[in-house]
Design an enzyme around this catalytic site. Structure first.
Site, PDB file in Angstrom:
ATOM      1  N   HIS A 148       0.821  -1.218   0.000  1.00 43.68           N
ATOM      2  CA  HIS A 148       0.000   0.000   0.000  1.00 43.68           C
ATOM      3  C   HIS A 148       0.849   1.259   0.000  1.00 43.68           C
ATOM      4  CE1 HIS A 148      -3.357  -2.678   0.975  1.00 43.68           C
ATOM      5  NE2 HIS A 148      -4.151  -1.679   0.608  1.00 43.68           N
ATOM      6  N   LYS A 152      -0.908   4.841   4.646  1.00 42.11           N
ATOM      7  CA  LYS A 152      -1.896   3.928   5.234  1.00 42.11           C
ATOM      8  C   LYS A 152      -1.585   3.731   6.711  1.00 42.11           C
ATOM      9  CE  LYS A 152      -4.174  -0.531   4.633  1.00 42.11           C
ATOM     10  NZ  LYS A 152      -5.498   0.047   4.888  1.00 42.11           N
TER      11      LYS A 152
END
Ligand code: NAP
Length: 266
Positions: A148, A152
């Protein structure tokens, strides 16, 4: 027209949802909440002003609230939606099994409101999870890698946890007779090298880097072969068909619905 409100309207996902709801012919963005940006205009053509307080959803007669915030805020927002009788569509990740049990009791109780909670609204990712369930009984081992963007906040991703939960549910049907192969590691030289480990022994590895959006790999292995299922969300718009589908359907889905599968009929 379905009257939509967005929690987390100034966030990355919230902005995309505001624009998508404003652009949809059958939806009307009527309210937006985000304590990070009160007074700013919501993304898209609605002209809605972002408020700091969720009471604005009641004033604007919101029928469906969409939440993309952080899990602590989302818990409170969903409890509040249940109390106010406002349907909820939640994509925020980080909910525990206890949270889900609480939400099932809450939305299955006296409130007229329903809730769709999905760790991943991308239709490709939902299909990836179904493929992983299909593969689960047929391999000796499996590990999950999720990658990600560098902002995040939770790890591992909700999608990777949900994928592991489903693989285990299929694999361990029948009392654990099909447990996974044991981890051969005898010495961990660098702490965390084997990633996180689920109760049933599935390892999950989290990568965080600028330039990434949301990517998942499910790697199955057996003697002499491996099978990798990979899904890439390369733009946040990939989540919008699933979010809008849930917004349109939540009023007809009693109680708590987890995941998009039943909405997609898979
Ligand atoms: P983000 O850019 O940090 O946006 C979250 C926004 O919510 C921020 O503006 C935050 O403000 C705001 N917020 C915090 N508390 C709030 C409250 N009580 N009421 C309203 N707004 C509040 O994060 P993101 O990238 O959009 O992701 C949001 C969530 O969606 C994460 O849990 C992520 O994992 C999840 N996600 C899910 C999917 C899916 O398909 N299900 C896809 C992508 C992301 P502050 O910055 O001031 O805290």
């Amino acid at each position: 027209m379905i009257r939509v409100g967005v929690f987390g309207a100034a966030g990355r996902m919230g902005e995309t949802v505001c624009a998508a709801a404003a652009a949809a012919d059958d939806l009307e963005l009527v309210a937006a909440v985000d304590p990070a940006a009160p007074g700013a205009r919501a993304a898209g053509s609605s002209g809605v002003e972002i408020a700091a307080q969720r009471a604005t959803f009641v004033e604007a007669a919101v029928e469906v609230a969409v939440d993309f915030t952080v899990v602590g805020a989302a818990r409170e927002n969903l409890r509040w939606c249940a109390a106010e009788g406002i349907h909820a569509v939640c994509g925020t990740t980080g909910f525990t099994e206890e949270d889900r049990a609480e939400l099932a009791a809450l939305f299955g109780g006296s409130t007229p409101a329903n809730c769709v909670l999905a760790p991943n609204f991308s239709i490709g990712a939902v299909v990836m999870m179904r493929c992983a369930e299909l593969c689960a009984p047929h391999f000796e081992g499996v590990e999950v890698i999720e990658l990600h963007h560098d902002r995040k906040r939770d790890a591992p991703s909700g999608t990777s946890l949900e994928t592991v939960r489903r693989i285990e549910a299929v694999r361990l049907q029948g009392g654990g007779a099909r447990a996974f192969a044991a981890d051969p590691t005898e010495q961990v030289v660098l702490e965390g090298a084997r990633g996180g480990r689920s109760e049933a022994g599935v390892h999950v590895h989290s990568v965080r880097l600028p330039g990434l959006v949301a990517h998942h790999e499910v790697v199955f292995g057996s003697m002499g072969e491996s099978l990798t299922i990979r899904h890439d969300s390369i733009d946040r718009v990939s989540f919008m068909p699933g979010v809008l589908l849930a917004v349109r359907r939540v009023a007809g889905m009693p109680g708590l619905t987890v995941g998009l599968e039943s909405l997609l009929g898979i």
